[in-house]
Scaffold this active site. Structure first.
Site, PDB file in Angstrom:
ATOM      1  N   TRP A 119       0.848  -1.207   0.000  1.00 24.34           N
ATOM      2  CA  TRP A 119       0.000   0.000   0.000  1.00 24.34           C
ATOM      3  C   TRP A 119       0.878   1.250   0.000  1.00 24.34           C
ATOM      4  O   TRP A 119       0.497   2.290  -0.557  1.00 24.34           O
ATOM      5  CB  TRP A 119      -0.943   0.018   1.200  1.00 24.34           C
ATOM      6  N   ASP A 273       5.457 -13.066  -4.735  1.00 23.27           N
ATOM      7  CA  ASP A 273       4.596 -12.216  -3.907  1.00 23.27           C
ATOM      8  C   ASP A 273       3.147 -12.665  -4.096  1.00 23.27           C
ATOM      9  O   ASP A 273       2.588 -12.525  -5.190  1.00 23.27           O
ATOM     10  CB  ASP A 273       4.778 -10.751  -4.333  1.00 23.27           C
ATOM     11  N   HIS A 301       6.362 -11.172  -0.504  1.00 22.15           N
ATOM     12  CA  HIS A 301       5.878  -9.795  -0.439  1.00 22.15           C
ATOM     13  C   HIS A 301       6.647  -8.893   0.528  1.00 22.15           C
ATOM     14  O   HIS A 301       6.717  -7.680   0.334  1.00 22.15           O
ATOM     15  CB  HIS A 301       4.409  -9.840  -0.012  1.00 22.15           C
TER      16      HIS A 301
HETATM   17  N1  STX Z   1      -2.130  -4.843   1.856  1.00 23.76           N
HETATM   18  C1  STX Z   1      -0.758  -4.973   1.630  1.00 23.76           C
HETATM   19  C2  STX Z   1       0.056  -4.079   2.514  1.00 23.76           C
HETATM   20  O1  STX Z   1       0.205  -2.914   2.247  1.00 23.76           O
HETATM   21  C3  STX Z   1      -2.998  -5.422   0.865  1.00 23.76           C
HETATM   22  C4  STX Z   1       0.630  -4.673   3.691  1.00 23.76           C
HETATM   23  N2  STX Z   1       0.619  -5.919   4.018  1.00 23.76           N
HETATM   24  N3  STX Z   1       1.251  -6.034   5.229  1.00 23.76           N
HETATM   25  C5  STX Z   1       1.630  -4.830   5.594  1.00 23.76           C
HETATM   26  O2  STX Z   1       1.268  -3.977   4.649  1.00 23.76           O
HETATM   27  C6  STX Z   1       2.366  -4.465   6.855  1.00 23.76           C
HETATM   28  C7  STX Z   1       3.812  -4.842   6.749  1.00 23.76           C
HETATM   29  C8  STX Z   1       2.270  -2.978   7.089  1.00 23.76           C
HETATM   30  C9  STX Z   1       1.786  -5.189   8.035  1.00 23.76           C
END
Ligand code: STX
Length: 320
Positions: A119, A273, A301
Site C-alpha cells: 500500500w 509475492d 511480499h
Molecule cells: N495490503 C498490503 C500491505 O500494504 C494489501 C501490507 N501488508 N502487510 C503490511 O502492509 C504491513 C507490513 C504494514 C503489516
C-alpha cells in the site's frame, strides 16, 4: 542467479533511534505521528508504510544510510501512534496525499525522495501523480495498484489456490451465505458495534495477510495478528479503503502514469509475492519505460525478506 545466504542484519544498516518526533494535526479529527532519523542535513526521504493501517516501524530506518539520508516516517491516519485510533471517518486516499504535503511543509522540505512498499507503493504513486514536482525519486516494493483484480486475487480467489490451508480459517470465519464477497462480509464485522465481533474478524483478516506475506512464513510475523491493537487498526482501515475502491477511479495509477514519467523510479518485486502479485509490477514498469524493475527470484511480499531488503538497500544506496 545465485542465492547468497545472508541474514537480515547483514543486509540492513544498524538500528538507530529517531532524533526528533512530533505530532501534526491534519484535520479537525486527525493527528498524525511523525519522526525523523539519520542525518538532518542529508537527502530527505519520506517512508510510506503499508496496509493502509499498518503503521510505520523502527526497522524501516535501517533501509537507509543514516549518514546520507534525512529519514522521515509517519503513521497514516488512524494507525500506529496517530489518533484517533482505528478511526475511519475522514480517512481516505486524498486525505493521506494531503497529509504528506502538510508534513512536508511542516518540516520545511522542498522536495523529497519517496519510498514505499505494498500500500505504501500505491500511496507513493498517487502522491507523486498529484505532486510530481515534490518527488525526487520513487523506490517502490511489492507493487499494489489496488484494482478490482488485485483485491479479488488476494481477498477472494487467487492466493487461496497457493495457501489453501491459511485461507480456510479466513474464509470460514464468514458464514457460507456471505462467502461470495469476503471483503464485504469482513467489512460489516470490522465496523460492528460489538468489540468482540470486530476483534475476531480483525484477527482472521490479519492472520491471512501475515501468513501469505513471505516465501518462508516467519512465526514472529504471524504473531502480529495476535496483537489485536495492531490487527484492529490494520484490518479496519484496509477493509474500509478496499470497500471504497481506495476512493479513486479503477486503474487510477495506470490512467495517470504520464504525470510521473520523468521521476526516477526503481521497482523491487518478489517473484512469489502472493499479496501483490508480480503482474502489477510488470504492468507499472511497462507503463514507465524509464523505470528500473528488479524482480527478486527468491522472495514473496515482505520487505523483511533478506533478498528484498538487499535490493531495497542497493536502490537507496544508488540515490544521489
Ligand atoms: N495490503 C498490503 C500491505 O500494504 C494489501 C501490507 N501488508 N502487510 C503490511 O502492509 C504491513 C507490513 C504494514 C503489516
Amino acid at each position: 542467479m545465485q542465492i547468497v545466504s545472508q541474514t537480515i542484519d547483514e543486509v540492513l544498516y544498524p538500528a538507530i533511534e529517531a532524533h526528533t518526533t512530533g505530532f501534526l494535526q491534519v484535520s479537525d479529527l486527525h493527528t498524525i505521528a511523525w519522526e525523523r532519523s539519520g542525518n538532518p542535513n542529508g537527502l530527505p526521504v519520506i517512508v510510506i508504510h503499508g496496509g493502509p493501517g499498518g503503521g510505520s516501524q523502527p526497522s524501516y530506518r535501517r533501509y537507509f544510510d543514516p549518514e546520507k539520508f534525512d529519514i522521515i516516517q509517519f503513521d497514516q491516519r488512524g494507525c500506529g501512534q496517530s489518533t484517533p485510533y482505528a478511526e475511519l471517518e475522514d480517512n481516505n486516499t486524498h486525505a493521506s496525499v494531503s497529509d504528506l504535503e502538510m508534513l512536508r511543509e511542516h518540516l520545511d522540505i522542498e522536495q523529497w525522495h519517496v519510498f514505499g512498499g505494498s500500500w505504501g507503493s500505491t500511496l507513493s504513486l498517487i502522491y507523486a501523480q498529484n505532486h510530481p514536482s515534490r518527488a525526487l525519486s520513487l523506490t517502490l516494493r511489492g507493487i499494489f495498484m489496488c484494482r478490482k483484480s488485485e483485491l479479488h486475487w488476494f481477498y477472494q480467489d487467487g492466493a487461496s489456490h497457493v495457501f489453501p490451508d491459511a485461507f480456510e480459517p479466513y474464509r470460514d470465519h464468514i458464514p457460507l451465505s456471505e462467502q461470495g464477497d469476503l471483503i464485504k462480509a469482513y467489512y460489516s464485522r470490522l465496523i460492528s458495534e460489538n468489540v468482540e465481533v470486530r476483534r475476531a474478524a480483525a484477527r482472521e483478516w490479519t492472520r491471512w495477510e501475515m501468513a501469505t506475506s513471505r516465501l518462508f512464513p516467519d512465526p514472529e510475523y504471524l504473531d502480529k495478528a495476535e496483537d489485536l491493537d495492531f490487527a484492529v487498526a490494520f484490518a479496519r482501515i484496509e477493509c474500509h479503503y478496499f470497500i471504497n475502491a481506495i476512493f479513486v477511479e479503477e486503474a487510477y495509477i495506470l490512467n495517470h502514469v504520464s504525470t510521473i514519467q520523468n521521476i526516477p523510479t526503481t521497482i523491487v518485486q518478489g517473484r512469489y509475492d502472493m499479496v501483490c502479485p508480480a503482474r502489477s509490477a510488470w504492468e507499472l514498469h511497462k507503463a514507465l519505460p524509464n523505470s528500473k524493475l528488479v524482480m527478486v527470484a527468491d522472495a514473496g511480499h515482505s520487505m523483511g525478506e533478506v533478498s528484498i531488503a538487499r535490493e531495497l538497500v542497493k536502490a537507496t544506496d544508488a540515490i544521489q
